[in-house]
Design an enzyme around this catalytic site. Structure first.
Site, PDB file in Angstrom:
ATOM      1  N   ASN A  59      57.090  -3.394 110.576  1.00 53.64           N
ATOM      2  CA  ASN A  59      56.521  -3.064 111.886  1.00 53.64           C
ATOM      3  C   ASN A  59      56.672  -4.293 112.783  1.00 53.64           C
ATOM      4  OD1 ASN A  59      54.942  -2.398 114.078  1.00 53.64           O
ATOM      5  ND2 ASN A  59      52.999  -2.333 112.939  1.00 53.64           N
ATOM      6  N   TRP A  60      57.585  -4.199 113.722  1.00 57.58           N
ATOM      7  CA  TRP A  60      57.845  -5.362 114.584  1.00 57.58           C
ATOM      8  C   TRP A  60      56.791  -5.542 115.669  1.00 57.58           C
ATOM      9  CZ3 TRP A  60      63.726  -6.382 115.882  1.00 57.58           C
ATOM     10  CH2 TRP A  60      64.393  -6.710 114.688  1.00 57.58           C
ATOM     11  N   LYS A  61      55.924  -4.555 115.856  1.00 52.33           N
ATOM     12  CA  LYS A  61      54.887  -4.637 116.895  1.00 52.33           C
ATOM     13  C   LYS A  61      55.542  -4.970 118.240  1.00 52.33           C
ATOM     14  CE  LYS A  61      51.628  -5.770 113.273  1.00 52.33           C
ATOM     15  NZ  LYS A  61      50.438  -6.488 112.840  1.00 52.33           N
ATOM     16  N   HIS A 100      47.663   2.793 113.769  1.00 55.76           N
ATOM     17  CA  HIS A 100      47.570   1.375 113.414  1.00 55.76           C
ATOM     18  C   HIS A 100      46.280   0.810 114.006  1.00 55.76           C
ATOM     19  CE1 HIS A 100      48.432  -2.880 113.089  1.00 55.76           C
ATOM     20  NE2 HIS A 100      49.373  -2.571 112.232  1.00 55.76           N
ATOM     21  N   GLU A 128      45.691  -1.833 115.463  1.00 51.82           N
ATOM     22  CA  GLU A 128      45.875  -2.440 116.798  1.00 51.82           C
ATOM     23  C   GLU A 128      45.882  -1.364 117.876  1.00 51.82           C
ATOM     24  OE1 GLU A 128      49.358  -4.697 115.769  1.00 51.82           O
ATOM     25  OE2 GLU A 128      48.130  -5.950 114.464  1.00 51.82           O
ATOM     26  N   GLU A 137      45.709  -0.759 105.403  1.00 48.93           N
ATOM     27  CA  GLU A 137      45.819  -2.085 106.014  1.00 48.93           C
ATOM     28  C   GLU A 137      44.427  -2.597 106.382  1.00 48.93           C
ATOM     29  OE1 GLU A 137      50.049  -2.648 107.851  1.00 48.93           O
ATOM     30  OE2 GLU A 137      48.691  -1.894 109.362  1.00 48.93           O
ATOM     31  N   GLY A 188      47.848 -10.294 109.765  1.00 46.97           N
ATOM     32  CA  GLY A 188      48.233 -11.488 110.507  1.00 46.97           C
ATOM     33  C   GLY A 188      47.356 -12.701 110.239  1.00 46.97           C
ATOM     34  N   SER A 224      49.449  -9.212 105.681  1.00 51.03           N
ATOM     35  CA  SER A 224      49.889 -10.508 105.163  1.00 51.03           C
ATOM     36  C   SER A 224      50.756 -10.405 103.907  1.00 51.03           C
ATOM     37  CB  SER A 224      48.684 -11.426 104.932  1.00 51.03           C
ATOM     38  OG  SER A 224      48.034 -11.690 106.170  1.00 51.03           O
ATOM     39  N   GLY A 244      54.286  -6.745 108.729  1.00 56.35           N
ATOM     40  CA  GLY A 244      54.366  -7.154 110.129  1.00 56.35           C
ATOM     41  C   GLY A 244      55.218  -8.400 110.281  1.00 56.35           C
ATOM     42  N   GLY A 245      54.561  -9.556 110.388  1.00 58.06           N
ATOM     43  CA  GLY A 245      55.236 -10.824 110.670  1.00 58.06           C
ATOM     44  C   GLY A 245      56.455 -11.107 109.796  1.00 58.06           C
TER      45      GLY A 245
HETATM   46  P1  13P Z   1      51.168  -8.731 108.964  1.00 61.22           P
HETATM   47  O1  13P Z   1      52.159  -8.456 107.841  1.00 61.22           O
HETATM   48  O2  13P Z   1      51.742  -9.609 110.038  1.00 61.22           O
HETATM   49  O3  13P Z   1      49.851  -9.182 108.433  1.00 61.22           O
HETATM   50  O4  13P Z   1      50.914  -7.321 109.693  1.00 61.22           O
HETATM   51  C1  13P Z   1      50.604  -6.214 108.928  1.00 61.22           C
HETATM   52  C2  13P Z   1      50.665  -5.009 109.797  1.00 61.22           C
HETATM   53  O5  13P Z   1      49.814  -4.831 110.665  1.00 61.22           O
HETATM   54  C3  13P Z   1      51.781  -4.082 109.614  1.00 61.22           C
HETATM   55  O6  13P Z   1      51.588  -2.900 110.311  1.00 61.22           O
END
Ligand code: 13P
Length: 249
Positions: free
Chosen positions: A9-11, A93, A95, A163, A169, A209, A230-231
């Site tokens: 997920n590149w957000k 999600h 967020e 999640e 993050g 993470s 994510g990251g």
């Molecule tokens: P991180 O891997 O950056 O913690 O993000 C997880 C996430 O929200 C994937 O949707």
């Protein structure tokens, strides 16, 4: 029985220069055993499709509107995502729930729209730190599962991502026992609602993470069928070892 899935997920990250990361991953993982999905921002979907259409990567989007079309300035429908070459959409999600005040019923309506357009859905759920500390995690997840997941799913069209919000993050990851407990409980609830056959074929991803250094031990957990990353999905050099760890699990 369940094909493992690793989803990036590149957000709100990525411009055209970053398509090179997708190209590199596609070249490096032609023989991948696991399914690999990347969800870049919507602006890159069409161009990313050119790098992914001959495999092994499938494309995902990060949200869609609950309506098929109409007067919703700035929004994107499930049909538009399908037209851009997308196979999956991430919904609910944390967020989006926080930034856009999305509730379970919104997520469910979006999931219905996505499914009827022919997309697969990855529905996210997770608890806040205070909810975990108050020992409410399983109830919170149970409520999100009941409220966000529509009835008309199949083992192929639904993926669930657990999640924990406090792990996203932050570099903090729940213990193996904590992940295991939540995933087992999700599987049981799915069995109760959809019957054992469908429940057994739904993929359950862990997200929060996930890094090359912790991927293998997370993937060894029963009822973890992959990850939503994510990251560490932004750079091929970080995502690639995670894909390899899943292939090896
Ligand atoms: P991180 O891997 O950056 O913690 O993000 C997880 C996430 O929200 C994937 O949707």
């Amino acid at each position: 029985m369940r094909r493992k899935l690793v989803a990036g997920n590149w957000k709100m990250n990525g411009t055209s220069a970053d398509l090179a990361q997708i190209e590199a991953l596609a070249e490096a993982h032609t023989g991948a055993l696991s399914e690999i999905m990347i969800a870049p921002p919507a602006t890159l979907l069409h161009r990313a499709y050119e790098h992914t259409k001959s495999g092994p990567i499938t494309l995902g989007a990060q949200d869609c509107h609950k309506c098929a079309s109409g007067a919703h300035t700035g929004d994107i429908s499930a049909d538009m995502l399908l037209d851009a070459g997308t196979s999956y959409v991430i919904l609910g999600h944390s967020e989006r729930r926080a930034d856009h005040d999305e509730h379970n019923e919104d997520v469910r309506a979006k999931a219905r729209a996505a499914l009827s357009a022919g997309l697969r859905v990855i529905i996210c759920m997770g608890e806040e730190l205070e909810e975990r500390e108050a020992d409410n995690t399983l109830d919170i997840i149970g409520g999100q599962l009941a409220g966000s997941v529509p009835d008309d799913i199949t083992g192929e069209t639904l993926v669930i991502a657990y999640e924990p919000i406090w792990a996203i993050g932050t570099g903090k990851v729940p213990s193996i026992e904590q992940i295991s407990e939540v995933h087992d409980s999700i599987r049981k609830r799915l069995e109760h609602r959809f019957g054992p056959q469908i429940a057994r074929s739904i993929r359950l991803l862990y997200g929060g993470s996930v890094k090359p250094a912790n991927a293998a031990e997370i993937f060894a957990i029963q009822n973890v069928d992959g990850a939503l990353v994510g990251g560490a999905s932004l750079m091929a050099a970080d995502f690639s070892p995670i894909i390899k760890a899943l292939d090896a699990s």
